[in-house]
Structure formats: C-alpha cells, structure tokens
Design an enzyme around this catalytic site. Structure first.
Site, mmCIF file in Angstrom:
data_model
loop_
_atom_site.group_PDB
_atom_site.id
_atom_site.type_symbol
_atom_site.label_atom_id
_atom_site.label_comp_id
_atom_site.label_asym_id
_atom_site.label_seq_id
_atom_site.Cartn_x
_atom_site.Cartn_y
_atom_site.Cartn_z
ATOM 1 N N SER A 1 0.639 -1.389 0.047
ATOM 2 C CA SER A 1 0.012 0.165 0.003
ATOM 3 C C SER A 1 0.710 0.839 -0.303
ATOM 4 O O SER A 1 1.468 1.215 -1.193
ATOM 5 C CB SER A 1 -1.288 -0.076 0.944
ATOM 6 O OG SER A 1 -2.021 1.296 0.503
ATOM 7 N N ASP B 1 -9.888 -5.099 -3.531
ATOM 8 C CA ASP B 1 -9.720 -4.823 -2.601
ATOM 9 C C ASP B 1 -10.196 -3.216 -2.515
ATOM 10 O O ASP B 1 -10.628 -2.944 -3.366
ATOM 11 C CB ASP B 1 -7.536 -4.474 -2.804
ATOM 12 C CG ASP B 1 -7.363 -3.255 -2.323
ATOM 13 O OD1 ASP B 1 -8.573 -2.206 -1.426
ATOM 14 O OD2 ASP B 1 -5.980 -3.580 -2.135
ATOM 15 N N HIS C 1 -7.594 -6.159 1.233
ATOM 16 C CA HIS C 1 -6.542 -5.628 1.487
ATOM 17 C C HIS C 1 -5.671 -5.670 2.226
ATOM 18 O O HIS C 1 -4.523 -5.102 2.760
ATOM 19 C CB HIS C 1 -6.743 -3.793 1.258
ATOM 20 C CG HIS C 1 -5.571 -3.083 1.002
ATOM 21 N ND1 HIS C 1 -4.911 -2.427 -0.259
ATOM 22 C CD2 HIS C 1 -4.995 -1.908 2.118
ATOM 23 C CE1 HIS C 1 -3.716 -1.586 -0.236
ATOM 24 N NE2 HIS C 1 -4.132 -1.141 1.283
#
Length: 281
Positions: free
Chosen positions: A148, A224, A257
């Site tokens: 991320s 995600d 995620h």
C-alpha cells in the site's frame, strides 16, 4: 551508531530480532525488525527490504507477513522498518492518513513536518548504513517490496535508485499519489502545493520521466476496497506499457487489502526476489 536489541526469537532456524536506535535523520528513536536465516559462518546474505502501509509499524509484517520460512529456504535477510517517526515531540494529525504512521516515505519540506518526517533519507541512507554495519548483508544484492503506502515507497525508492536494487515488488501499491486522495493530502501537507515537486514520489510519473527498474512484480487484489479510488493499479500498467518496460502486474481474484492477501503471496515474492538476488552467485 548505537543499536539496542528490543527482542530476539528463534524462528525457522534463524533469528528474528527487533531493534531500536537514535536516528540522526528523523531526530527520534526508530525501531525496525530483521530476520537473519541460518547461514554458514562468515557468509554474506542478500537483503529484502519491506516497507509497511498506513497506520502500520514494523510489527504488522513481522507478526503476520509469513515470510520467515521462505527467507530461510532461500537465504534472504528480511528488514522491516517503521513507517514514520514517533514520539511525544513529533507533530501529528488526528486523521489516520497523515502524521504518525503515515510518513509516505518522503522528505518533508513543510513545517512542522520537515524536522522529523524524513523517511526517504532514513530508508535510502541511514538505515542501510546501520544494517550494513551490524548484520551479515551483501549490499550488492538488495531487493525491496512493500504494501500500500509501503508499496508506493518501494516503487519510488527503487525507481530513484535503480543501481541499488536488483528487484522490486509490491502488494496493493499506491501507484500514483498525484492522482489519488491519499497522495494529494500527504504530498500537499509534506511537500507543498507545487505538484511538480511531487513527481519524485509518484511511480507512474517517475517512469514517464525515464526511470526504470531491473525487475518489477506487483500483486493487487480485485476485492480491495481501496482499488478504484486510491490504488488505481491500471495507471501503473499504462505507464509501463508507454515506457516499454517489462513488468508483471497480477490482479488476484477475490483478495482484499489485508495481511490475509499479503501472507498468501509473500512466499512467492520472496522466491521471485531470491531468483534475482542469487543469480550468478
């Protein structure tokens, strides 16, 4: 430089340690974890850097990343720093996506952030020197990965330092901070309103400006919830295609995620890096 041992645990035949030190770059104590697999006396091992995401510390991947078995198998040292400076004197913001836990791997130029929020210099300069001086690493064989915000960090640091890294990968990276709310907020706050200055912290912009890396692997989950608004993986795919740059960008069906996703593909990423880090050795 003084290095304090926070904890040591045996794992997969190697040593999982957590360490802290006073950082000249950030002006604060900094904490990081290092896994050193079992190895022959006097051997120097390749190193894989892992940069964590928003709200995380070194502990998230250390506890949930499931990298140690693969690192032990392939003889890879795994280093996981914190995401930002911390301490009572360090400025912060009430939001989760700015301030402590949200350093974005930049060197801030705006007040009050400039004094402490210098994660670019910490990752690119200070921490590598510390690792090289205290662990059996072969600094000629380095790879970098991240998740991320840390995926953004891994991509941009590697693109700015292509001679340092043989391989770069990412899980769910923020590929273009110039084009997402997380990036616009962070870069405006840390760097200022001049968007031209942001390009050094945007993987797609760096590629468009001529930066390249030797080998790139990205995994992104299709489920995600940040994909459409924040991560925008298609922008990276378009950038590498424009550049004629080789990259493997995989959309993983149904994954989100979280570290459930990261841990699923972590061993594969370690093996992919090892193939490149151990080539010719």
């Amino acid at each position: 430089m003084a290095l304090d041992t926070v904890s040591i645990n045996k794992a997969h035949g190697g040593v999982q340690g957590v360490y802290s030190h006073p950082s000249d770059v950030t002006g604060t104590p900094m904490t990081f974890s290092v896994f050193v697999p079992d190895h022959a006396p006097g051997a120097s091992l390749p190193v894989l850097w892992y940069l964590s995401g928003l709200t995380c510390t070194h502990a998230n991947v250390t506890e949930k990343g499931e990298y140690r078995a693969a690192c032990a198998e392939h003889g890879i040292i795994f280093v996981a720093p914190d995401t930002s400076p911390r301490g009572d004197e360090v400025p912060d913001d009430e939001a989760y996506d700015f301030g402590k836990g949200a350093g974005f791997y930049v060197d801030a130029t705006q007040e009050p952030w400039a004094a402490n929020f210098r994660m670019r210099s910490y990752i690119e300069q200070e921490l590598p020197a510390l690792i090289a001086g205290n662990f059996p690493v072969d600094m000629a064989r380095q790879g970098i990965t991240g998740h991320s915000m840390g995926g953004h960090g891994a991509l941009t640091i590697a693109l700015r330092n292509p001679d340092r890294f043989r391989s770069v990968s990412a899980f769910s990276p923020i590929v273009s901070p110039l084009n997402c709310p997380w990036g616009e907020k962070a870069l405006t706050g840390y760097i200022g309103a001049d968007r031209a200055a942001w390009r050094a912290y945007d993987a797609c912009a760096l590629i468009d400006d001529g930066a390249r890396v030797p080998a790139l692997l990205v995994d992104q989950g299709t489920a995600d919830n940040f994909l459409q608004e924040q991560l925008k993986t298609h922008l990276l795919q378009e950038a590498v295609e424009r550049a004629g740059m080789q990259a493997t960008i995989r959309m993983q069906e149904g994954y989100d995620h979280s570290y459930y996703f990261i841990s699923t593909f972590m061993a594969g990423h370690v093996a992919w890096h090892a193939e490149r880090l151990n080539a010719g050795e």
